[in-house]
Each structure stands twice: as structure tokens, then as C-alpha cells.
Design an enzyme around this catalytic site. Sequence first.
Site, PDB file in Angstrom:
ATOM      1  N   GLY A  72      96.707  37.381  64.269  1.00 40.06           N
ATOM      2  CA  GLY A  72      95.833  39.150  63.732  1.00 40.06           C
ATOM      3  C   GLY A  72      96.307  40.099  64.925  1.00 40.06           C
ATOM      4  O   GLY A  72      95.973  40.580  65.644  1.00 40.06           O
ATOM      5  N   ASP A 114      88.248  38.628  65.392  1.00 42.84           N
ATOM      6  CA  ASP A 114      86.930  39.162  64.549  1.00 42.84           C
ATOM      7  C   ASP A 114      85.547  37.903  64.749  1.00 42.84           C
ATOM      8  O   ASP A 114      86.164  36.736  65.102  1.00 42.84           O
ATOM      9  CB  ASP A 114      87.212  39.182  63.557  1.00 42.84           C
ATOM     10  CG  ASP A 114      85.971  38.878  62.729  1.00 42.84           C
ATOM     11  OD1 ASP A 114      84.607  39.593  62.849  1.00 42.84           O
ATOM     12  OD2 ASP A 114      86.467  39.810  61.322  1.00 42.84           O
ATOM     13  N   THR A 142      96.050  46.506  73.887  1.00 36.24           N
ATOM     14  CA  THR A 142      96.046  46.453  72.724  1.00 36.24           C
ATOM     15  C   THR A 142      95.068  47.588  72.228  1.00 36.24           C
ATOM     16  O   THR A 142      93.933  47.633  73.042  1.00 36.24           O
ATOM     17  CB  THR A 142      95.278  44.844  71.791  1.00 36.24           C
ATOM     18  OG1 THR A 142      94.074  44.972  72.623  1.00 36.24           O
ATOM     19  CG2 THR A 142      95.852  43.746  72.083  1.00 36.24           C
TER      20      THR A 142
END
Length: 268
Positions: free
Chosen positions: A71, A155, A233
Site C-alpha cells: 500500500g 486503512d 509518506t
Amino acid sequence: MPKRKKTSDHPSPSNAPSLLPQKKHYRQRAHANPFSDHALVYPASPGQFDWAAHYPAFVGSGKTPAFADIGCGFGGLLITLAPLFPDTLMLGLEIRVQVTQYVHDRIAALRATSTPQICPGSYQNVSVIRANAMKFLPNFFPKASLTSLFFLFPDPHFKARKHKARIISTTLLAEYAYILAPGGIVYTITDVQDLAQWMRAHLEAHPLFQFVEEEELRKEGKGSILDAVYGSTEEGKKVERNGGEKWLACFRRVEVQRKTLPTAIVYD
């Protein structure tokens, strides 16, 4: 996809920055349903995947990815680590179409505009694929081929009925243990305390993973990796801007000695 501004075929110092893609042209929902029937292409086995198309500078080296960012989002971790480990192949896996395309275009632009003198490796060691890591991970990576596995700000799937979609689970940990070499590290970080507790509890319960303190990893020379995990990130930077808290948990892949059964005695 909306049209982007045309750039020169021969980049120069003055127009090189314009080659970098802009996120506004890659609109995508924040999350994708991993259980949906996505149109994905994946190899039947790791040996059938063409790594040369992703790492042309390493053709003939026999190398396969050692770092995998599950991800990967917009590729912040990959882009940060690539010049720090120019001889290590890194792969980002992202399920969202537009986000994957953004990372692909970003890597292509960086390869075209960087030089070995300024950026060791010129980002030749990093790539991205669109994949569903909850279904097809062993199709890409051979057994014990990875040394680092990253799960950064995944998530959280807050609702209890959605917990089965969390990227850390008992079932998936068996696959992660399969592709991670003994001594390899799983890096997890989130700004959601409930998810942090969930991931740590599942990893601690698995016999092939052992919690390792951040200080110990820094003593082992992994400080640059940890710094990138914390702040490279998009999600990590957003948490910092909002004054949020981050929960880091790292685990080492351990080997468990199998008990050998006594040899059966056969009587005539």
C-alpha cells in the site's frame, strides 16, 4: 486521465522539474475495497514475473526485490530509501489505479532527470506495480526473498465488520512470514491507536515474529529506514502537520526449529 502540460523531449536543468507528475492530475478515492473483483494481472508464480521490465539497469544481476512497501500510496518511502540503498531493489504495491500510475510516472521522471553524482542509483532500483497484497503476494515474491516489509499508515477499517479487511491478520501473517527471510523486519506505523494495538497484538501472537525495540534497530544501522518510516509518506507528513501521534511497532522474522520425530522402528 486529464491532459498534462507538454514538456520537452530533452530535459534540461530549467525544465527538468516540470517532468515530475502533479497529484492533482491523478484523482482517486482514499481507499479501495480489497475484496472487489479488480482487473489485476499477476504471475502464476514468482519465477514467471518479468523483473527486467521494472529494473532494466539490473538485468542479468539475478536480483529480485528485497524491500516491499505494501500500500505504497504516492511512493514517499520508496523515493526516500532508493538513493540510500542503491543496490537494493525496492517495490511498491498499490491497489488504486491512479495512485499506481502517479508513482510509476514519478519514478520515470526521476530516472530521466537524476544523475549518479547527485543521486546514487538514479532511482533505477525502485518500481511499483498495481496489485492486491491481500490476495496475490506469494505470486510475486519467492520464499524468504524479502528483508524488509512495510505497512505504513494502512486503512484502519474502523467498523468491527470491516476488521477482516485490515492488512494485518492471522491469515495474512502466514504469507508475510513465508516471503520474509529470517532476520527480516516488518515495519508498522499508524496514527490510529486502536489499529496500532490490533497490529501489535496479532504480530506478537504469531510464533514467527518477535517484537524488536526501535533503539535496537538503530544500533543495527537501520536508523535511516526508521526515519523514513516516520516522516517520508504523505500520511506521515499530514499527521505531523496536524500535531498527531504516531505508533511504531517493528517485528523480526524468527526461525523456529522444528521438532524431529523419532525414526520408526520396523520389526521383521
